[in-house]
Design a protein around this motif. Structure first.
Motif, PDB file in Angstrom:
ATOM      1  N   MET A  81      -3.161 -11.710  14.769  1.00 25.75           N
ATOM      2  CA  MET A  81      -3.612 -13.031  13.632  1.00 25.75           C
ATOM      3  C   MET A  81      -2.438 -14.154  14.423  1.00 25.75           C
ATOM      4  SD  MET A  81      -1.483 -11.200  10.999  1.00 25.75           S
ATOM      5  CE  MET A  81       0.236  -9.918  10.956  1.00 25.75           C
ATOM      6  N   SER A  82      -1.513 -14.861  14.620  1.00 25.67           N
ATOM      7  CA  SER A  82      -1.005 -15.734  15.114  1.00 25.67           C
ATOM      8  C   SER A  82       0.093 -15.747  14.111  1.00 25.67           C
ATOM      9  CB  SER A  82      -0.890 -17.614  15.327  1.00 25.67           C
ATOM     10  OG  SER A  82      -1.731 -18.007  13.598  1.00 25.67           O
ATOM     11  N   ARG A  83       1.276 -16.417  15.149  1.00 27.94           N
ATOM     12  CA  ARG A  83       2.288 -15.609  13.462  1.00 27.94           C
ATOM     13  C   ARG A  83       2.260 -16.923  12.573  1.00 27.94           C
ATOM     14  NH1 ARG A  83       8.451 -16.658  15.921  1.00 27.94           N
ATOM     15  NH2 ARG A  83       9.836 -16.536  14.148  1.00 27.94           N
ATOM     16  N   PRO A  84       2.600 -16.589  11.483  1.00 29.76           N
ATOM     17  CA  PRO A  84       2.457 -17.185  10.658  1.00 29.76           C
ATOM     18  C   PRO A  84       3.592 -17.982   9.432  1.00 29.76           C
ATOM     19  CG  PRO A  84       2.761 -14.786   9.777  1.00 29.76           C
ATOM     20  CD  PRO A  84       2.739 -14.944  11.263  1.00 29.76           C
ATOM     21  N   ALA A  85       3.274 -18.800   8.920  1.00 27.38           N
ATOM     22  CA  ALA A  85       5.090 -19.873   8.147  1.00 27.38           C
ATOM     23  C   ALA A  85       5.467 -19.100   7.582  1.00 27.38           C
ATOM     24  CB  ALA A  85       4.611 -20.388   7.871  1.00 27.38           C
ATOM     25  N   ARG A  86       4.134 -18.056   6.826  1.00 25.15           N
ATOM     26  CA  ARG A  86       4.897 -16.963   5.954  1.00 25.15           C
ATOM     27  C   ARG A  86       3.833 -16.011   5.279  1.00 25.15           C
ATOM     28  NH1 ARG A  86       6.140 -21.796   2.542  1.00 25.15           N
ATOM     29  NH2 ARG A  86       8.541 -21.810   2.771  1.00 25.15           N
ATOM     30  N   HIS A  87       4.911 -14.466   5.397  1.00 21.64           N
ATOM     31  CA  HIS A  87       3.602 -13.171   5.644  1.00 21.64           C
ATOM     32  C   HIS A  87       4.577 -12.729   4.347  1.00 21.64           C
ATOM     33  CE1 HIS A  87       2.715  -9.861   8.464  1.00 21.64           C
ATOM     34  NE2 HIS A  87       2.050 -10.081   7.526  1.00 21.64           N
ATOM     35  N   VAL A  88       3.422 -12.093   3.517  1.00 23.54           N
ATOM     36  CA  VAL A  88       3.374 -11.459   2.413  1.00 23.54           C
ATOM     37  C   VAL A  88       3.099  -9.767   2.386  1.00 23.54           C
ATOM     38  CG1 VAL A  88       1.958 -11.091   0.171  1.00 23.54           C
ATOM     39  CG2 VAL A  88       2.597 -13.549   0.983  1.00 23.54           C
ATOM     40  N   PHE A  89       3.980  -9.452   2.130  1.00 19.81           N
ATOM     41  CA  PHE A  89       3.533  -7.300   2.114  1.00 19.81           C
ATOM     42  C   PHE A  89       3.763  -7.365   0.597  1.00 19.81           C
ATOM     43  CE2 PHE A  89       5.984  -8.980   6.393  1.00 19.81           C
ATOM     44  CZ  PHE A  89       4.792  -7.919   6.533  1.00 19.81           C
ATOM     45  N   VAL A  90       2.328  -6.497   0.547  1.00 21.07           N
ATOM     46  CA  VAL A  90       2.130  -6.157  -1.340  1.00 21.07           C
ATOM     47  C   VAL A  90       2.085  -4.583  -0.458  1.00 21.07           C
ATOM     48  CG1 VAL A  90       0.551  -6.084  -2.404  1.00 21.07           C
ATOM     49  CG2 VAL A  90       0.308  -8.073  -1.719  1.00 21.07           C
ATOM     50  N   CYS A  91       3.042  -3.898  -1.643  1.00 18.94           N
ATOM     51  CA  CYS A  91       3.311  -2.877  -1.781  1.00 18.94           C
ATOM     52  C   CYS A  91       1.851  -2.465  -2.069  1.00 18.94           C
ATOM     53  CB  CYS A  91       4.167  -2.107  -2.324  1.00 18.94           C
ATOM     54  SG  CYS A  91       4.580  -0.381  -2.619  1.00 18.94           S
ATOM     55  N   THR A  92       1.279  -1.154  -1.287  1.00 15.39           N
ATOM     56  CA  THR A  92       0.445  -0.273  -1.546  1.00 15.39           C
ATOM     57  C   THR A  92       0.554   1.350  -2.088  1.00 15.39           C
ATOM     58  OG1 THR A  92      -1.133  -0.188   0.296  1.00 15.39           O
ATOM     59  CG2 THR A  92      -1.497  -2.292  -1.491  1.00 15.39           C
ATOM     60  N   GLN A  93       1.374   1.576  -1.552  1.00 19.46           N
ATOM     61  CA  GLN A  93       2.076   3.049  -1.852  1.00 19.46           C
ATOM     62  C   GLN A  93       1.458   3.450  -3.018  1.00 19.46           C
ATOM     63  OE1 GLN A  93       4.676   4.550   0.230  1.00 19.46           O
ATOM     64  NE2 GLN A  93       3.420   5.720  -0.287  1.00 19.46           N
ATOM     65  N   GLN A  94       0.659   4.973  -2.617  1.00 16.20           N
ATOM     66  CA  GLN A  94       0.155   6.191  -3.380  1.00 16.20           C
ATOM     67  C   GLN A  94       1.552   6.556  -3.880  1.00 16.20           C
ATOM     68  OE1 GLN A  94      -4.044   6.647  -3.537  1.00 16.20           O
ATOM     69  NE2 GLN A  94      -4.505   5.021  -2.063  1.00 16.20           N
ATOM     70  N   ARG A  95       1.340   7.916  -5.234  1.00 18.64           N
ATOM     71  CA  ARG A  95       1.461   8.675  -5.768  1.00 18.64           C
ATOM     72  C   ARG A  95       0.752   9.174  -6.270  1.00 18.64           C
ATOM     73  NH1 ARG A  95       6.891   5.709  -5.056  1.00 18.64           N
ATOM     74  NH2 ARG A  95       7.813   5.978  -3.609  1.00 18.64           N
ATOM     75  N   PRO A  96       1.227  10.873  -6.423  1.00 19.35           N
ATOM     76  CA  PRO A  96       0.085  11.615  -7.106  1.00 19.35           C
ATOM     77  C   PRO A  96       0.304  10.969  -8.591  1.00 19.35           C
ATOM     78  CG  PRO A  96       1.460  12.836  -5.346  1.00 19.35           C
ATOM     79  CD  PRO A  96       1.806  11.880  -5.608  1.00 19.35           C
ATOM     80  N   PRO A  97      -0.666  11.912  -9.788  1.00 20.77           N
ATOM     81  CA  PRO A  97      -0.425  11.338 -10.375  1.00 20.77           C
ATOM     82  C   PRO A  97       0.906  12.273 -11.643  1.00 20.77           C
ATOM     83  CG  PRO A  97      -2.740  11.653 -10.296  1.00 20.77           C
ATOM     84  CD  PRO A  97      -1.789  11.965  -9.030  1.00 20.77           C
ATOM     85  N   GLY A  98       1.481  11.464 -12.690  1.00 23.13           N
ATOM     86  CA  GLY A  98       2.579  12.435 -12.715  1.00 23.13           C
ATOM     87  C   GLY A  98       3.992  11.891 -12.074  1.00 23.13           C
ATOM     88  N   HIS A  99       3.972  12.166 -10.933  1.00 28.58           N
ATOM     89  CA  HIS A  99       5.502  11.668 -10.394  1.00 28.58           C
ATOM     90  C   HIS A  99       6.501  10.748 -10.826  1.00 28.58           C
ATOM     91  CE1 HIS A  99       7.476  10.501  -6.694  1.00 28.58           C
ATOM     92  NE2 HIS A  99       7.095  11.524  -5.916  1.00 28.58           N
ATOM     93  N   PRO A 100       7.606  11.191 -10.994  1.00 32.51           N
ATOM     94  CA  PRO A 100       8.579  10.714 -11.456  1.00 32.51           C
ATOM     95  C   PRO A 100       8.615   9.085 -10.884  1.00 32.51           C
ATOM     96  CG  PRO A 100       9.338  12.091  -9.881  1.00 32.51           C
ATOM     97  CD  PRO A 100       8.058  12.481  -9.834  1.00 32.51           C
ATOM     98  N   ARG A 101       8.746   9.059  -9.244  1.00 32.73           N
ATOM     99  CA  ARG A 101       8.587   7.699  -9.568  1.00 32.73           C
ATOM    100  C   ARG A 101       7.637   6.519  -9.264  1.00 32.73           C
ATOM    101  NH1 ARG A 101      11.530   6.999  -3.137  1.00 32.73           N
ATOM    102  NH2 ARG A 101      11.993   5.059  -3.901  1.00 32.73           N
ATOM    103  N   GLY A 102       6.498   7.481 -10.589  1.00 29.34           N
ATOM    104  CA  GLY A 102       5.353   6.293 -10.319  1.00 29.34           C
ATOM    105  C   GLY A 102       5.033   6.024  -8.650  1.00 29.34           C
ATOM    106  N   SER A 103       4.259   4.556  -9.121  1.00 33.57           N
ATOM    107  CA  SER A 103       3.944   4.266  -7.898  1.00 33.57           C
ATOM    108  C   SER A 103       3.417   2.161  -7.689  1.00 33.57           C
ATOM    109  CB  SER A 103       2.301   4.653  -6.850  1.00 33.57           C
ATOM    110  OG  SER A 103       1.970   4.827  -7.542  1.00 33.57           O
ATOM    111  N   CYS A 104       2.973   1.833  -6.463  1.00 35.47           N
ATOM    112  CA  CYS A 104       2.706   0.621  -7.216  1.00 35.47           C
ATOM    113  C   CYS A 104       0.903   0.360  -7.037  1.00 35.47           C
ATOM    114  CB  CYS A 104       3.102  -0.245  -6.305  1.00 35.47           C
ATOM    115  SG  CYS A 104       4.485  -0.676  -6.087  1.00 35.47           S
ATOM    116  N   ALA A 105       0.473   1.934  -6.196  1.00 34.42           N
ATOM    117  CA  ALA A 105      -0.520   1.284  -6.115  1.00 34.42           C
ATOM    118  C   ALA A 105      -1.417   1.540  -7.818  1.00 34.42           C
ATOM    119  CB  ALA A 105      -1.960   2.670  -5.624  1.00 34.42           C
TER     120      ALA A 105
END
Lengths: 108, 108
Positions: free
Chosen positions: A1-25
């Motif tokens: 891709m060429s250099r964008p004017a705006r760049h969006v980063f979407v967190c898709t971190q996964q963690r195991p079920p029950g993990h205390p931090r949860g996750s965006c996934a």
């Protein structure tokens, strides 16, 4: 891709079920990412906006988290329904979507 | 994490062996990421620098790719040996590491 004017980063971190931090996934971030990509295609905005998934952005409790550069604006609790507004306001017109901003104690 | 002065995204995209686009993972980006995290820890730079892995950043042929915001500076062909220089010059002093810049036809 060429250099964008705006760049969006979407967190898709996964963690195991029950993990205390949860996750965006676990909070639906994959659907948020897919909605960003669909909007990008619909608007044919490839020359000015880039959408990339990322690992953990920090404030897991308030996910799904979406970070927009170059401003460094962190949105939290984002759902697919919020994506058109982020596109209309921020990505295409440079206006922050105040109601979705991450709490200042998490990102400031 | 709190809002960092500089945010490094290291592409760790994987693709199957033989895929025509190749991938940053096949070019050693996981080791690059680990080296960034090790430098971050060594320098105790958590308050000013964030290191996050990401999906594809675009110029796969010239990976491993590393993108630094807010400047939007894309480095390509990055190896673990390059990481201390990127930290010293760019992340801590705001100076671009010219020799590692992605070619302008790929990112400009």
């Amino acid at each position: 891709m060429s250099r964008p004017a705006r760049h969006v980063f979407v967190c898709t971190q996964q963690r195991p079920p029950g993990h205390p931090r949860g996750s965006c996934a676990a909070k639906g971030s994959t659907q948020v990412l897919q909605t960003f990509w669909a909007e990008l295609q619909k608007r044919n905005a490839y020359e000015k906006v880039a959408i990339t998934y990322s690992g953990c952005l920090g404030p897991c409790d308030s996910g799904a988290n979406v970070l927009v550069y170059p401003e460094g604006t962190m949105y939290s609790g984002v759902t697919p329904a919020d994506v058109p507004e982020i596109f209309n306001e921020h990505l295409e017109n440079g206006k922050t979507v105040e109601r979705l901003l991450a709490p200042p104690e998490l990102w400031s």
